[in-house]
Design a protein around this motif. Structure first.
Motif, mmCIF file in Angstrom:
data_model
loop_
_atom_site.group_PDB
_atom_site.id
_atom_site.type_symbol
_atom_site.label_atom_id
_atom_site.label_comp_id
_atom_site.label_asym_id
_atom_site.label_seq_id
_atom_site.Cartn_x
_atom_site.Cartn_y
_atom_site.Cartn_z
ATOM 1 N N THR A 88 0.815 -1.176 -0.048
ATOM 2 C CA THR A 88 0.057 -0.028 0.054
ATOM 3 C C THR A 88 1.177 1.237 -0.020
ATOM 4 O O THR A 88 0.599 2.350 -0.788
ATOM 5 C CB THR A 88 -0.783 0.024 1.113
ATOM 6 O OG1 THR A 88 -1.888 -1.264 1.246
ATOM 7 C CG2 THR A 88 -1.824 1.401 1.327
ATOM 8 N N TYR A 89 1.941 1.249 0.930
ATOM 9 C CA TYR A 89 2.585 2.288 0.977
ATOM 10 C C TYR A 89 3.549 2.766 -0.271
ATOM 11 O O TYR A 89 3.714 3.708 -0.873
ATOM 12 C CB TYR A 89 3.838 2.072 2.211
ATOM 13 C CG TYR A 89 4.710 3.145 2.556
ATOM 14 C CD1 TYR A 89 4.239 4.121 3.362
ATOM 15 C CD2 TYR A 89 5.901 3.101 2.069
ATOM 16 C CE1 TYR A 89 5.218 5.245 3.445
ATOM 17 C CE2 TYR A 89 6.766 4.036 2.455
ATOM 18 C CZ TYR A 89 6.519 5.152 3.022
ATOM 19 O OH TYR A 89 7.469 6.150 3.450
ATOM 20 N N ILE A 90 3.871 1.489 -0.775
ATOM 21 C CA ILE A 90 5.008 1.772 -1.893
ATOM 22 C C ILE A 90 4.100 2.148 -3.364
ATOM 23 O O ILE A 90 4.758 2.987 -3.736
ATOM 24 C CB ILE A 90 5.663 0.365 -2.434
ATOM 25 C CG1 ILE A 90 6.845 -0.060 -1.507
ATOM 26 C CG2 ILE A 90 5.841 0.003 -3.710
ATOM 27 C CD1 ILE A 90 7.349 -1.559 -1.674
ATOM 28 N N TYR A 91 3.021 1.589 -3.471
ATOM 29 C CA TYR A 91 2.118 1.828 -4.697
ATOM 30 C C TYR A 91 1.736 3.382 -4.524
ATOM 31 O O TYR A 91 1.488 4.127 -5.452
ATOM 32 C CB TYR A 91 0.842 0.787 -4.907
ATOM 33 C CG TYR A 91 1.465 -0.479 -5.635
ATOM 34 C CD1 TYR A 91 1.908 -0.263 -6.943
ATOM 35 C CD2 TYR A 91 1.384 -1.698 -5.066
ATOM 36 C CE1 TYR A 91 2.235 -1.285 -7.694
ATOM 37 C CE2 TYR A 91 1.852 -2.482 -5.546
ATOM 38 C CZ TYR A 91 2.066 -2.472 -7.146
ATOM 39 O OH TYR A 91 2.663 -3.740 -7.762
ATOM 40 N N ALA A 92 1.383 3.833 -3.386
ATOM 41 C CA ALA A 92 0.878 5.192 -3.239
ATOM 42 C C ALA A 92 1.980 6.244 -3.507
ATOM 43 O O ALA A 92 2.093 7.177 -3.945
ATOM 44 C CB ALA A 92 0.193 5.376 -1.859
ATOM 45 N N GLY A 93 3.133 5.999 -2.550
ATOM 46 C CA GLY A 93 3.976 6.868 -2.610
ATOM 47 C C GLY A 93 5.270 6.778 -3.402
ATOM 48 O O GLY A 93 5.460 7.875 -4.134
ATOM 49 N N LEU A 102 -5.000 1.517 -3.200
ATOM 50 C CA LEU A 102 -6.431 1.469 -2.467
ATOM 51 C C LEU A 102 -6.783 0.020 -2.520
ATOM 52 O O LEU A 102 -7.676 -0.221 -1.624
ATOM 53 C CB LEU A 102 -7.354 2.286 -3.296
ATOM 54 C CG LEU A 102 -8.799 2.312 -2.981
ATOM 55 C CD1 LEU A 102 -8.643 2.761 -1.745
ATOM 56 C CD2 LEU A 102 -9.474 3.165 -3.813
ATOM 57 N N LEU A 103 -6.492 -0.865 -3.504
ATOM 58 C CA LEU A 103 -6.846 -2.179 -3.502
ATOM 59 C C LEU A 103 -6.352 -2.821 -2.334
ATOM 60 O O LEU A 103 -6.805 -3.739 -1.603
ATOM 61 C CB LEU A 103 -6.735 -2.698 -4.903
ATOM 62 C CG LEU A 103 -7.286 -2.382 -6.051
ATOM 63 C CD1 LEU A 103 -6.834 -2.944 -7.167
ATOM 64 C CD2 LEU A 103 -9.091 -2.671 -5.865
ATOM 65 N N TYR A 104 -4.978 -2.710 -2.090
ATOM 66 C CA TYR A 104 -4.170 -3.185 -1.008
ATOM 67 C C TYR A 104 -4.729 -2.860 0.337
ATOM 68 O O TYR A 104 -4.730 -3.391 1.451
ATOM 69 C CB TYR A 104 -2.904 -3.027 -1.107
ATOM 70 C CG TYR A 104 -2.069 -3.957 -2.067
ATOM 71 C CD1 TYR A 104 -1.932 -5.225 -1.874
ATOM 72 C CD2 TYR A 104 -1.453 -3.389 -3.087
ATOM 73 C CE1 TYR A 104 -1.558 -6.265 -2.762
ATOM 74 C CE2 TYR A 104 -0.919 -4.395 -4.167
ATOM 75 C CZ TYR A 104 -0.941 -5.665 -3.977
ATOM 76 O OH TYR A 104 -0.440 -6.432 -4.916
ATOM 77 N N SER A 105 -4.885 -1.495 0.417
ATOM 78 C CA SER A 105 -5.387 -0.945 1.693
ATOM 79 C C SER A 105 -6.877 -1.418 2.062
ATOM 80 O O SER A 105 -7.290 -1.558 3.198
ATOM 81 C CB SER A 105 -5.218 0.468 1.666
ATOM 82 O OG SER A 105 -6.222 1.291 1.140
ATOM 83 N N ARG A 106 -7.646 -1.633 0.959
ATOM 84 C CA ARG A 106 -9.051 -2.112 1.229
ATOM 85 C C ARG A 106 -8.858 -3.645 1.829
ATOM 86 O O ARG A 106 -9.690 -3.846 2.659
ATOM 87 C CB ARG A 106 -9.871 -2.151 0.086
ATOM 88 C CG ARG A 106 -11.296 -2.388 -0.014
ATOM 89 C CD ARG A 106 -12.115 -2.357 -1.014
ATOM 90 N NE ARG A 106 -11.948 -1.113 -1.962
ATOM 91 C CZ ARG A 106 -12.564 -0.044 -1.555
ATOM 92 N NH1 ARG A 106 -13.507 0.005 -0.625
ATOM 93 N NH2 ARG A 106 -12.588 0.993 -2.316
ATOM 94 N N THR A 107 -7.990 -4.424 1.297
ATOM 95 C CA THR A 107 -7.736 -5.564 1.845
ATOM 96 C C THR A 107 -7.359 -5.657 3.496
ATOM 97 O O THR A 107 -7.794 -6.320 4.178
ATOM 98 C CB THR A 107 -6.715 -6.306 1.044
ATOM 99 O OG1 THR A 107 -7.166 -6.445 -0.480
ATOM 100 C CG2 THR A 107 -6.577 -7.873 1.439
#
Length: 234
Positions: A88-93, A102-107
């Motif tokens: 989540t951190y990598i894909y956003a930042g 968002l998909l990872y943070s939703r999980t």
């Protein structure tokens, strides 16, 4: 603290190298190998001051690193949550792929609904994607007092973004941003990112009000505090 990184990096490296030998029998080892492969390339690219240090270590591979972290998220036993969180951190930042983040943070939030760190990550990702209704629903469900001072401060900043962006209530947004900055001060450097979001919000509100000096001053403060300069909510 960059000078303290060098001896730590040297000491840690030998253990990370050992983990490459065990991924076939224990999927949790995909977590350290994935982090090494990804960050060995991505971190010095974003922070050039670390290029000399990175050159002391074998090359990584960004695509392989993300693949390995994905395997850790799917298959690991002990490091599943950490794997989803770092993705989540990598894909956003780093990757600026906000949909994947968002998909990872939703999980994460579906698996660990009471974790305040994961909840804040997910709300932030929703706001980046302008999913204001869902973000507001989660905030309202969490309540005005979550029992976690750090999350409470983050929620004030999130509420400010919603008031500014969804309702165009700039006066209320300004109050929430200012309250958020005050509330998160206790966290020191750990509060910088959210303090930065609040200052960037105050910069936009200054612009709405025709205050160019305030716009520039708040924007500089905000950008100085955030790590990922593309996440501004502008």
């Amino acid at each position: 603290m960059s000078m303290k990184v060098i001896p730590l990096a040297m000491g840690t490296f030998k253990f990370i190298m050992r983990s490459f030998d065990h991924v076939s029998v224990f999927a949790d080892f995909y977590y350290p190998t994935g982090i090494y492969n990804y960050y060995r390339e991505a971190y010095p690219r974003m922070n050039p001051v670390y290029k000399p240090l990175a050159s002391l270590f074998p090359p990584g591979n960004i695509v392989r690193g993300l693949t390995e972290l994905g395997k850790a998220a799917e298959l690991s036993i002990f490091l599943k949550a950490e794997s989803y969180a770092i993705l989540t951190y990598i894909y956003a930042g780093f990757e600026n792929d906000y949909l994947k983040a968002l998909l990872y943070s939703r999980t994460l939030t579906s698996k660990y609904p009471e974790n305040p760190y994961y909840k804040a990550l997910h709300i932030r990702n929703l706001l980046i994607m302008k999913e204001f209704n869902e973000a507001e629903s989660i905030i309202n469900t969490t309540g005005s007092y979550s029992g976690n001072a750090y999350l409470d401060a983050q929620l004030l900043v999130f509420k400010g973004i919603i008031q500014e962006k969804k309702y165009r209530n700039y006066l209320k947004a300004k109050d929430l941003y200012e309250d958020g900055i005050t509330a998160i001060a206790f966290a020191g450097d750990f509060g910088n990112e959210y303090c930065g979001y609040a200052y960037l919000g105050l910069s936009r509100i200054s612009a709405y009000n025709g205050d160019n000096a305030g716009k520039k001053a708040f924007r500089k403060k905000g950008l100085d505090l955030i790590d990922f300069k593309k996440i501004t909510f502008d």
